[in-house]
Motif scaffolding. Structure first.
Motif, PDB file in Angstrom:
ATOM      1  N   THR A  14       0.939  -1.242  -0.078  1.00 56.22           N
ATOM      2  CA  THR A  14       0.088   0.040   0.064  1.00 56.22           C
ATOM      3  C   THR A  14       0.743   1.086  -0.079  1.00 56.22           C
ATOM      4  O   THR A  14       1.994   1.101   0.310  1.00 56.22           O
ATOM      5  CB  THR A  14      -0.915   0.140   1.240  1.00 56.22           C
ATOM      6  N   SER A  15       0.339   2.443  -0.229  1.00 53.66           N
ATOM      7  CA  SER A  15       0.978   3.716  -0.205  1.00 53.66           C
ATOM      8  C   SER A  15       0.339   4.419   1.120  1.00 53.66           C
ATOM      9  O   SER A  15       0.482   5.768   1.409  1.00 53.66           O
ATOM     10  CB  SER A  15       1.058   4.509  -1.397  1.00 53.66           C
ATOM     11  N   ASP A  16      -0.755   3.889   1.771  1.00 53.53           N
ATOM     12  CA  ASP A  16      -1.470   4.630   2.739  1.00 53.53           C
ATOM     13  C   ASP A  16      -1.066   3.842   4.200  1.00 53.53           C
ATOM     14  O   ASP A  16      -1.443   2.606   4.380  1.00 53.53           O
ATOM     15  CB  ASP A  16      -3.077   4.588   2.280  1.00 53.53           C
ATOM     16  N   GLY A 261     -10.795  -3.663   6.453  1.00 51.68           N
ATOM     17  CA  GLY A 261     -10.723  -2.171   6.499  1.00 51.68           C
ATOM     18  C   GLY A 261      -9.190  -1.635   6.156  1.00 51.68           C
ATOM     19  O   GLY A 261      -8.893  -0.541   6.593  1.00 51.68           O
ATOM     20  N   ARG A 262      -8.406  -2.731   5.553  1.00 52.07           N
ATOM     21  CA  ARG A 262      -6.951  -2.251   5.163  1.00 52.07           C
ATOM     22  C   ARG A 262      -6.852  -2.669   3.736  1.00 52.07           C
ATOM     23  O   ARG A 262      -6.166  -3.529   3.431  1.00 52.07           O
ATOM     24  CB  ARG A 262      -6.013  -2.635   6.047  1.00 52.07           C
ATOM     25  N   PRO A 263      -7.305  -1.838   2.644  1.00 53.57           N
ATOM     26  CA  PRO A 263      -7.067  -2.600   1.235  1.00 53.57           C
ATOM     27  C   PRO A 263      -5.745  -2.271   0.776  1.00 53.57           C
ATOM     28  O   PRO A 263      -5.007  -1.469   1.288  1.00 53.57           O
ATOM     29  CB  PRO A 263      -8.030  -1.365   0.611  1.00 53.57           C
ATOM     30  N   SER A 264      -5.255  -3.472   0.027  1.00 56.85           N
ATOM     31  CA  SER A 264      -3.995  -3.489  -0.669  1.00 56.85           C
ATOM     32  C   SER A 264      -3.938  -4.140  -1.828  1.00 56.85           C
ATOM     33  O   SER A 264      -5.152  -4.602  -2.201  1.00 56.85           O
ATOM     34  CB  SER A 264      -3.237  -4.521   0.433  1.00 56.85           C
ATOM     35  N   VAL A 278       6.947 -11.167  -6.617  1.00 55.66           N
ATOM     36  CA  VAL A 278       5.495 -10.609  -5.747  1.00 55.66           C
ATOM     37  C   VAL A 278       6.165  -9.197  -5.534  1.00 55.66           C
ATOM     38  O   VAL A 278       6.995  -9.112  -4.857  1.00 55.66           O
ATOM     39  CB  VAL A 278       5.006 -11.199  -4.409  1.00 55.66           C
ATOM     40  N   SER A 279       5.226  -8.065  -5.789  1.00 57.17           N
ATOM     41  CA  SER A 279       5.848  -6.661  -5.506  1.00 57.17           C
ATOM     42  C   SER A 279       4.812  -5.941  -5.221  1.00 57.17           C
ATOM     43  O   SER A 279       3.535  -6.062  -5.302  1.00 57.17           O
ATOM     44  CB  SER A 279       6.244  -6.199  -6.994  1.00 57.17           C
ATOM     45  N   GLY A 280       5.164  -4.865  -4.423  1.00 56.33           N
ATOM     46  CA  GLY A 280       4.197  -3.575  -3.938  1.00 56.33           C
ATOM     47  C   GLY A 280       5.074  -2.691  -3.100  1.00 56.33           C
ATOM     48  O   GLY A 280       6.283  -2.917  -2.953  1.00 56.33           O
ATOM     49  N   GLY A 281       4.178  -1.860  -2.681  1.00 62.45           N
ATOM     50  CA  GLY A 281       5.071  -0.778  -2.071  1.00 62.45           C
ATOM     51  C   GLY A 281       4.618  -0.932  -0.474  1.00 62.45           C
ATOM     52  O   GLY A 281       4.363  -1.808  -0.140  1.00 62.45           O
TER      53      GLY A 281
END
Length: 287
Positions: A14-16, A261-264, A278-281
């Motif tokens: 996530t970025s949040d 309640g924690r979208p990703s 697998v990648s992400g922020g």
């Protein structure tokens, strides 16, 4: 006098800071014993905390602890730790020596934000025996007729063993519930150290790539579902390749965390052979 270790808190995929999967991170855990690691993980209270305990052959030795036990591998804590290192040392390649083998991570700045991509160990997929499937369906209150015939149940490994179920009916996917104690007992009995992975296939992406939404059962302390599960995403990539449900190289998108309640969002790249990427922020969680 021994200084207390610095404990970082990051949200991965996530970025949040309010989204994604929170992970504790201790970048210098040398000198801490297993009791210390478990105690810190329990105090942090997240699904997993990652501890960099030293180095071996140029790789950083990393261990993962949930609040109740050591976990062989944790994808979201791997991504979070790699981003934390990149923030301090600059982006590039990081090698982690994990309990399941060496995992390579590439970090890069994309549109002003750091992202990390890890390559899993070689995946493997095994059949799911009928009695095990029956136990899972009973646990989740699902019927076999609600499963997606395109994606048969399997047990997939890419660092941890994950049972994988794909539910065809969106309403059933959203509504299923489970008893956390019963889930933990089943997972312990079946030697599933991480999550039970339940998927629902979404409409394909504009480029034809597959898209799924995931719910990952993970009852640990106050946690019942994992908001973003990198190890499970890698296992899903191995599952799709083994069953010839994608034509490699392929990219699959997995949304997760809406139900808690924690979208990703997890990006899964499936090569023709070898580990799944697998990648992400990841972003630091303010105190």
């Amino acid at each position: 006098m021994t200084l207390a270790p610095q404990i970082l808190r990051y949200a991965a995929f996530t970025s949040d800071p309010e989204g994604g999967n929170p992970a504790g991170i201790v970048l210098d855990a040398a000198g801490l014993d297993d009791a210390d690691l478990l105690r810190i993980a329990a105090e942090v209270g997240y699904a997993e905390t990652a501890f960099v305990t030293g180095s071996a052959d140029g790789a950083r030795v990393i261990r993962y602890f949930s609040p109740v036990a050591e976990v062989p591998f944790c994808g979201h804590a791997t991504v979070a730790t790699a981003v934390a290192i990149a923030e301090r040392e600059g982006p590039g390649r990081v090698r982690f020596a994990t309990p399941v083998g060496e995992v390579r991570i590439e970090t890069a700045e994309v549109d002003g934000a750091l992202r990390a991509a890890f390559t899993s160990v070689e995946p493997r997929v095994e059949p799911m025996p009928e009695p095990v499937l029956a136990e899972l369906l009973d646990l989740l209150g699902l019927r076999a007729s609600q499963l997606d015939e395109r994606h048969p149940p399997r047990i997939s490994f890419a660092g941890n063993r994950h049972p994988v179920l794909v539910v065809a009916d969106a309403a059933a996917f959203d509504a299923f519930t489970f008893d956390p104690d019963a889930a933990r007992a089943l997972m312990a009995a079946r030697d599933w150290p991480a999550t039970i992975t339940v998927l629902h296939r979404l409409p394909d992406a504009a480029d034809g790539g597959l898209r799924f939404e995931a719910r990952n059962v993970f009852p640990v302390g106050t946690i019942t579902e994992d908001p973003a599960t990198g190890a499970a995403a890698a296992a899903v990539g191995g599952y799709l390749r083994a069953l010839a449900e994608v034509e490699p190289p392929a990219r699959v998108l997995i949304a997760q965390g809406r139900h808690v309640g924690r979208p990703s969002e997890l990006v899964v790249d499936i090569p023709e052979a070898g580990g799944i990427v697998v990648s992400g922020g990841a972003v630091e969680i303010g105190s």
